[in-house]
Motif scaffolding. Structure first.
Motif, PDB file in Angstrom:
ATOM      1  N   ALA B 150       0.838  -1.214   0.000  1.00  8.48           N
ATOM      2  CA  ALA B 150       0.000   0.000   0.000  1.00  8.48           C
ATOM      3  C   ALA B 150       0.871   1.261   0.000  1.00  8.48           C
ATOM      4  CB  ALA B 150      -0.914  -0.006   1.229  1.00  8.48           C
ATOM      5  N   ARG B 151       0.453   2.288  -0.759  1.00  6.34           N
ATOM      6  CA  ARG B 151       1.243   3.524  -0.865  1.00  6.34           C
ATOM      7  C   ARG B 151       0.348   4.728  -0.590  1.00  6.34           C
ATOM      8  NH1 ARG B 151       3.712   1.905  -6.739  1.00  6.34           N
ATOM      9  NH2 ARG B 151       3.992  -0.283  -6.172  1.00  6.34           N
ATOM     10  N   PRO B 152       0.909   5.803  -0.039  1.00  9.39           N
ATOM     11  CA  PRO B 152       0.120   7.020   0.197  1.00  9.39           C
ATOM     12  C   PRO B 152      -0.633   7.427  -1.067  1.00  9.39           C
ATOM     13  CG  PRO B 152       2.278   7.242   1.201  1.00  9.39           C
ATOM     14  CD  PRO B 152       2.306   5.966   0.412  1.00  9.39           C
ATOM     15  N   ASP B 153      -1.862   7.860  -0.892  1.00  7.93           N
ATOM     16  CA  ASP B 153      -2.783   8.281  -1.958  1.00  7.93           C
ATOM     17  C   ASP B 153      -3.477   7.118  -2.665  1.00  7.93           C
ATOM     18  OD1 ASP B 153      -2.429  10.996  -1.475  1.00  7.93           O
ATOM     19  OD2 ASP B 153      -0.638  11.045  -2.748  1.00  7.93           O
ATOM     20  N   LEU B 216      -7.338  -3.706   8.166  1.00  3.05           N
ATOM     21  CA  LEU B 216      -6.714  -2.565   7.491  1.00  3.05           C
ATOM     22  C   LEU B 216      -5.458  -2.144   8.254  1.00  3.05           C
ATOM     23  CD1 LEU B 216      -6.598  -0.363   5.341  1.00  3.05           C
ATOM     24  CD2 LEU B 216      -8.423   0.860   6.577  1.00  3.05           C
ATOM     25  N   GLY B 217      -5.498  -2.274   9.576  1.00  2.00           N
ATOM     26  CA  GLY B 217      -4.309  -2.000  10.395  1.00  2.00           C
ATOM     27  C   GLY B 217      -3.139  -2.897  10.017  1.00  2.00           C
ATOM     28  N   HIS B 218      -3.423  -4.154   9.674  1.00  2.00           N
ATOM     29  CA  HIS B 218      -2.339  -5.054   9.244  1.00  2.00           C
ATOM     30  C   HIS B 218      -1.684  -4.544   7.959  1.00  2.00           C
ATOM     31  CE1 HIS B 218      -3.186  -7.830  12.351  1.00  2.00           C
ATOM     32  NE2 HIS B 218      -4.311  -8.299  11.849  1.00  2.00           N
ATOM     33  N   ILE B 219      -2.509  -4.046   7.033  1.00  2.00           N
ATOM     34  CA  ILE B 219      -1.938  -3.474   5.801  1.00  2.00           C
ATOM     35  C   ILE B 219      -1.079  -2.252   6.149  1.00  2.00           C
ATOM     36  CG2 ILE B 219      -2.591  -2.058   3.792  1.00  2.00           C
ATOM     37  CD1 ILE B 219      -4.439  -4.124   2.886  1.00  2.00           C
ATOM     38  N   CYS B 220      -1.573  -1.396   7.053  1.00  2.00           N
ATOM     39  CA  CYS B 220      -0.819  -0.199   7.432  1.00  2.00           C
ATOM     40  C   CYS B 220       0.528  -0.568   8.041  1.00  2.00           C
ATOM     41  CB  CYS B 220      -1.637   0.649   8.420  1.00  2.00           C
ATOM     42  SG  CYS B 220      -3.055   1.452   7.642  1.00  2.00           S
ATOM     43  N   ARG B 221       0.519  -1.558   8.948  1.00  2.00           N
ATOM     44  CA  ARG B 221       1.788  -1.962   9.574  1.00  2.00           C
ATOM     45  C   ARG B 221       2.740  -2.564   8.550  1.00  2.00           C
ATOM     46  NH1 ARG B 221      -0.814  -2.757  14.342  1.00  2.00           N
ATOM     47  NH2 ARG B 221      -1.847  -4.576  13.466  1.00  2.00           N
ATOM     48  N   ALA B 227      -4.197   5.079   7.279  1.00  2.00           N
ATOM     49  CA  ALA B 227      -5.401   4.927   6.453  1.00  2.00           C
ATOM     50  C   ALA B 227      -6.524   5.755   7.035  1.00  2.00           C
ATOM     51  CB  ALA B 227      -5.817   3.462   6.380  1.00  2.00           C
ATOM     52  N   GLU B 228      -7.313   6.359   6.159  1.00  5.08           N
ATOM     53  CA  GLU B 228      -8.528   7.051   6.578  1.00  5.08           C
ATOM     54  C   GLU B 228      -9.724   6.401   5.897  1.00  5.08           C
ATOM     55  OE1 GLU B 228      -7.074  11.590   7.643  1.00  5.08           O
ATOM     56  OE2 GLU B 228      -8.445  11.261   5.948  1.00  5.08           O
ATOM     57  N   ALA B 289       0.273   9.062   4.072  1.00  4.00           N
ATOM     58  CA  ALA B 289       1.622   8.922   4.615  1.00  4.00           C
ATOM     59  C   ALA B 289       1.540   8.941   6.140  1.00  4.00           C
ATOM     60  CB  ALA B 289       2.502  10.068   4.102  1.00  4.00           C
ATOM     61  N   GLY B 290       2.494   8.302   6.793  1.00  3.02           N
ATOM     62  CA  GLY B 290       2.512   8.340   8.256  1.00  3.02           C
ATOM     63  C   GLY B 290       2.617   6.967   8.866  1.00  3.02           C
ATOM     64  N   GLY B 291       2.805   6.946  10.194  1.00  2.00           N
ATOM     65  CA  GLY B 291       2.946   5.685  10.924  1.00  2.00           C
ATOM     66  C   GLY B 291       1.657   4.894  10.872  1.00  2.00           C
TER      67      GLY B 291
END
Lengths: 314, 314
Positions: B150-153, B216-221, B227-228, B289-291
């Motif tokens: 996953a990438r920002p935007d 979705l948190g797993h994808i973020c990590r 993610a919003e 973008a972000g943690g």
């Protein structure tokens, strides 16, 4: 995003065990391919507290026995082990030390057998502790060993010694003394006979998990043959011999041996022994023409009658 | 050699389900190879009575849900399902009809998903009924979909509708009416989104099994992003909408959806919709973008606070 206790445990205890195929245990599944010219060999077994192990068996040994039972199935197919998927279910109040001991046992046998963790699933349960392992191995294309190749006049061989684990269970029940602890050790930690190369030598191979008589019966059914076993030729450990001849039936029908039973032409005995290296091999009988039947004979050639033919779950 | 009840059951109910890879369920392990240019994709899940299913859930549905939970993991990797290994543990007094219903459910989904039984293990237990399935799939070499791309935007998409199964569980508990039975059906029989080809389109994919926010948190990590999610954009079934807005938090954190969550560039939306065919696809938010952080926003852009972020077993 806070990390749940479940995922904290995965990170702490199980990520260090994971192979590259596990994708860091951070994805939905593992990705793996057998080497060119090889096939995947796949097997699964479960262990349930009160059925396959005792509530006070050390969990590191339970973990290792779980892997070893499956490794024995791969050994019987002539497959080299590569990795495994693990599931377990434990009560919610399970102490941290349990997970640490589980991981320690898995790590010990990962090193011993050169395998790695591919993935898994953990859950809570209100019932007994249960675990499963799916073992993944490889065999050269078309070379996996089968149960259905036994032929009349084949000699029947077994590796190691037979009946120790079931006597170890009797020792745990208090019905038998185990002064050396040998029987107990065999119950807790079998030695699967992995990485012996019988391809081109053996006609049929099975691992002895449900008792010698029953597992030899599987070969007879799959191959359409009968079998005669000489009771006195079945190899015993010193501890099993010391327990006395009254344990003959449990030894031959009790299971949990995780030795290999092999049929091969008499003339292949030397090659088979060479393939076994340091693993002891004993000739215990002969395959006969006829319908599926396993006859165990005493020293006078008389057939012995057993109450049980082996382990059944139902 | 008499055949034990355990092996009689295997012959009666499970041999008809076995593929060629299972060697007639008459050997120690299955033998299988992925097609040339493909890799194996392997996953395992368990279902335990009282934890993953209710004691009076029909066993044919339990069997199918077990397969479907695993099929959903393969779908999230972009893998085509091929076969499975099964274990189950049941009390000794389990009636014959239970085994027949188990086999019937497995057969139904084998036909639906074109998979076959590779092998397994059955046991008795003094505890709750438990089952595991190890699913085997294939993906083209290097094409398995991952969580870490996953990438920002990126836009965030989900298939189907979210929250029905957890509301079905509330219906089973009597805390919610389910006049149409839709919520109950979704709890009993999810529809894994197999055989959708997102390769070259999606940046990251996961299946929603532990709740949208947690998964979705797993994808973020895994991807090192935030993610919003717009709460109002999360697609609801008519039955879930009828249940009312007070069920917002359970819907987004309850799990058991077995829908896919996909991140992809905004411009890939059309290609993604085309790849989904008849499967509904909704855009629910955006990668930032972000943690690692999952923020759920209401219609005014205000962040919602939840008590729970998703299912944890411990």
């Amino acid at each position: 995003v806070p990390v749940s206790p479940e995922f904290q445990r995965i990170a702490r205890y199980f990520k260090p065990l994971a192979g590259a195929e596990a994708l860091g245990l951070a994805d939905d599944a593992a990705v793996w391919a057998p080497a060119p010219g090889h096939e995947a060999v796949l097997t699964v077994d479960q262990m349930i507290e009160g059925v396959h192990f005792l509530a006070d068996d050390p969990v590191n040994y339970v973990a290792r026995k779980l892997l070893r039972r499956n490794l024995s199935d791969l050994a019987a197919m002539g497959a080299a082990p590569v990795g495994y998927l693990l599931t377990f279910a434990v009560p919610r109040e399970t102490p941290e030390a349990w997970f640490a001991a589980l991981a320690e046992g898995l790590a010990a046998d990962q090193a011993e057998y050169r395998i790695s963790l591919f993935g898994g699933d953990s859950a809570s349960t209100n019932g007994p502790v249960s675990l499963t392992a799916t073992l993944i191995g490889t065999a050269r294309q078309g070379q996996a060993l089968r149960r259905d190749g036994a032929r009349p006049d084949d000699a029947i061989f077994v590796t190691g010694t037979i009946g120790d684990a079931v006597l170890g269970l009797e020792a745990a029940r208090g019905t038998l003394a185990d002064p050396t602890g040998c029987l107990t050790r065999r119950r807790l930690l079998p030695s699967p006979r992995v990485n012996l190369d019988f391809a081109g030598i053996a006609h049929a191979v099975i691992d002895i998990s449900d008792g010698l008589v029953q597992d030899l019966g599987h070969i007879c059914r799959a191959s359409g043959v009968a079998a005669e076993v000489l009771a006195d030729a079945v190899p015993l450990s010193e501890a099993a011999r010391a327990a006395g001849p009254q344990w003959l039936e449990p030894r031959l029908t009790g299971g949990d041996d995780y030795e290999l039973l092999i049929t091969a032409p008499e003339a292949a005995g030397t090659a088979l022994r060479a393939a076994c290296g340091n693993v002891p091999l004993a000739r215990i009988g002969r395959i006969k023409a006829g319908g599926p039947d396993v006859r165990v004979l005493d020293q006078h050639g008389n057939q012995l009658e057993f109450q049980s033919t082996g382990w059944s779950h139902f």
